[in-house]
Design a protein around this motif. Structure first.
Motif: not given
Length: 580
Positions: A119-120, A123, A127
């Motif tokens: 998930q990081y 993201e 970003r």
């Protein structure tokens, strides 16, 4: 957190088991070494006993006993370490058993961590994608802003060019208007100078004629004094003759002389009373004539159909005409007496009085040419004493005392000296008993007339207060302003007359700018103690940028720490500006 705690406990117990195992192995190795040393000592004891060496045997027996003690100690320690090792192993097995209970949770935790890392990562990619889009948008915005600024710069340059052309054109117009105004002012000043010169010449002629009259009066005064002395000598001679006649007749000399003097005094009083009656009659007749002239003037100025309000009361025109007729009749009856009295006493008028009568008529004629409506108002004279009194043509003056005439002559001489002092430019000093003041006699508030941040085409006004800072009563009049400010600056100042020390007066300055330029000048005044001026300044709009800090001090900080400081940039001027 619980799994991490169990893992930590397992590692601690494993470390304790390993440490205890190492210590136990060392202890066992030491026990073996001690056992070998003990066997070797026993063998040495047997050998020395066989050899019969008692000292060596005693020493070896002591060593054997010491080794036995150490061996026992090591065995006890080995037993303690073995027990501790068993306890640590039991605890380790219990913790591992407990840890096995959480294997499913551990696997679930690992899966959650892997999902969280994924998930990081997603993201992070999102970003990065957004930052790329933002950077592209910022680049487009920057290009658009640059295009807009370029367009605004071109428009501003065109506008400034147009403004410069308009300002140049307005400046040329202002210069032409200024030249015309200066020409008119110079022409007006020349006319005023010629007129003032003519007026001054007339006054100088009047003063010269007055001086000649005073000289003739002095001569007449000397002749009168000589005549009076001759009369006094003649009176003494007559008195002496009368005394001799009375003595010859056998009478009382003192009583007769006293009666004679009293009789003369009574005759003088009667003569003075008759003169007083005549003067009062002349005064009454002159008042009647003045009232008649004022009634005639009111008839001309007002319509006969309206009621007139003299002294706050309504008067009927019929009653007014009746009073006028009565006054005319009174004047007719008094004309004969006036003419007789005038002819009787005209020859006895002093020359100074005749001159004083003729000069106010000239002044009245000149003021009548300037303003016919003000028939009773005379201009303020430049030479004091010449127009300071009003004389009546029909009033017979009394004979003046020679001492008073001499005092008046001295006063006129002093006044003429003062006039000469003023004409040569010598001014009064500001003095009080014991000290003398130096510097400007008037202080202005504010000290400088400053029109700042003005717009072309607008009108600005400022009220200035002048305070008398001298030690005595002073005068103040407006001289003018700087030549280059006369078309855009106007001053309204009503001279207040005498200004006592510490008192103040006001004047109004109006500014109408036609060009956007900075100007400086002064408003000039003249006081009794000398000239002074109030500075005047006109400044255009400017931008004044300033920071609230001169030094940015972050102080002491640690590596990796972030500290921020705020700086304020302020524009205290009236003109906006860009900065970077």
């Amino acid at each position: 957190r619980n799994l991490q705690l169990l893992d930590d406990m397992v590692r601690e117990k494993e470390l304790a088991v390993q440490t205890t195992s190492d210590t136990l192995s060392a202890c066992r190795l030491r026990s073996k070494i001690l056992a070998k040393q003990l066997d070797h000592v026993d063998m040495e004891i047997e050998r020395e006993e066989e050899a019969g060496n008692v000292a060596a045997v005693s020493r070896l027996q002591a060593m054997s006993s010491r080794l036995c003690i150490e061996l026992e100690t090591e065995k006890e320690r080995e037993l303690r370490l073995a027990l501790r090792q068993k306890q640590n192993l039991v605890e380790l097995w219990q913790i591992e058993t407990e840890q096995r209970k959480y294997d499913i949770l551990r696997e679930q935790l690992q899966k959650d961590e892997e999902e969280l890392q994924l998930q990081y990562q997603e993201e992070r990619e999102v970003r990065i994608w957004k930052e790329k889009i933002t950077a592209l948008q910022a680049e487009r915005t920057r290009r658009t802003r640059e295009k807009r600024e370029e367009k605004a710069r071109r428009e501003r340059e065109e506008r400034n060019k147009k403004l410069l052309e308009d300002a140049k054109r307005n400046h040329e117009k202002a210069v032409s208007f200024l030249k015309q105004s200066m020409a008119r002012i110079h022409e007006k000043n020349a006319k005023e100078e010629v007129k003032a010169q003519e007026h001054m010449e007339r006054r100088i002629q009047a003063v010269l004629s007055l001086k000649t009259s005073i000289t003739s009066n002095r001569e007449r005064l000397r002749s009168l004094q000589v005549l009076n002395k001759a009369k006094a000598l003649e009176a003494k001679k007559e008195e002496k003759k009368m005394k001799e006649a009375i003595l010859a007749g056998g009478g009382n000399v003192i009583r007769e002389i006293f009666l004679h003097k009293r009789q003369q005094e009574n005759e003088k009083k009667k003569e003075a009373f008759r003169e007083l009656q005549k003067s009062r009659k002349m005064e009454i007749v002159s008042r009647i004539l003045q009232e008649r002239a004022s009634i005639h003037k009111q008839r001309k100025s007002q319509s006969p159909t309206k009621a007139i309000k003299p002294r706050g009361k309504l008067v009927d025109p019929l009653l007014q005409s009746r009073e006028a007729w009565q006054s005319e009749e009174t004047c007719k009856h008094a004309d004969g007496e006036i003419s007789q009295l005038y002819l009787q006493h005209l020859c006895s008028f002093p020359k100074v009085v005749a001159l004083s009568i003729s000069l106010p008529q000239d002044v009245l004629w000149e003021s009548g040419d300037e303003d016919t409506e003000r028939d009773k108002t005379l201009l303020v004279p430049e030479f004091p004493g010449l127009w300071s009194r009003e004389y009546d043509l029909h009033k017979v003056p009394k004979a003046e005392d020679p001492a008073q005439l001499a005092i008046r002559t001295m006063r006129k001489q002093i006044a003429e000296k003062k006039r000469e002092t003023l004409r040569t430019g010598i001014l009064h000093k500001q003095t009080v008993p014991g000290q003398e003041r130096k510097g400007c006699a008037f202080h202005s508030k504010p000290s400088c007339i400053h029109f700042k941040d003005f717009d072309v085409g607008q009108t600005y006004k400022k009220k200035i207060v002048l305070t008398n800072a001298s030690y005595s009563v002073n005068y103040c009049r407006l001289v003018g302003i700087s030549e280059w400010l006369k078309d855009i600056i106007s001053v309204h100042f009503d001279p207040p007359g005498k200004i006592s020390s510490g008192m103040s007066c006001e004047f109004l300055v109006t500014f109408k700018p036609v060009i956007n330029e900075e100007l400086e000048g002064a408003v000039m005044f003249m006081a009794q103690t000398g000239p002074f001026s109030v500075p005047l300044k006109c400044t255009v709009k400017t931008c004044i940028l300033a920071l609230d800090k001169e030094l940015i001090d972050f102080g002491s900080l640690v590596v990796g720490e972030t500290i921020s400081r705020t700086i304020s940039l302020t524009n205290s001027g009236a003109l906006g500006t860009r900065f970077k």
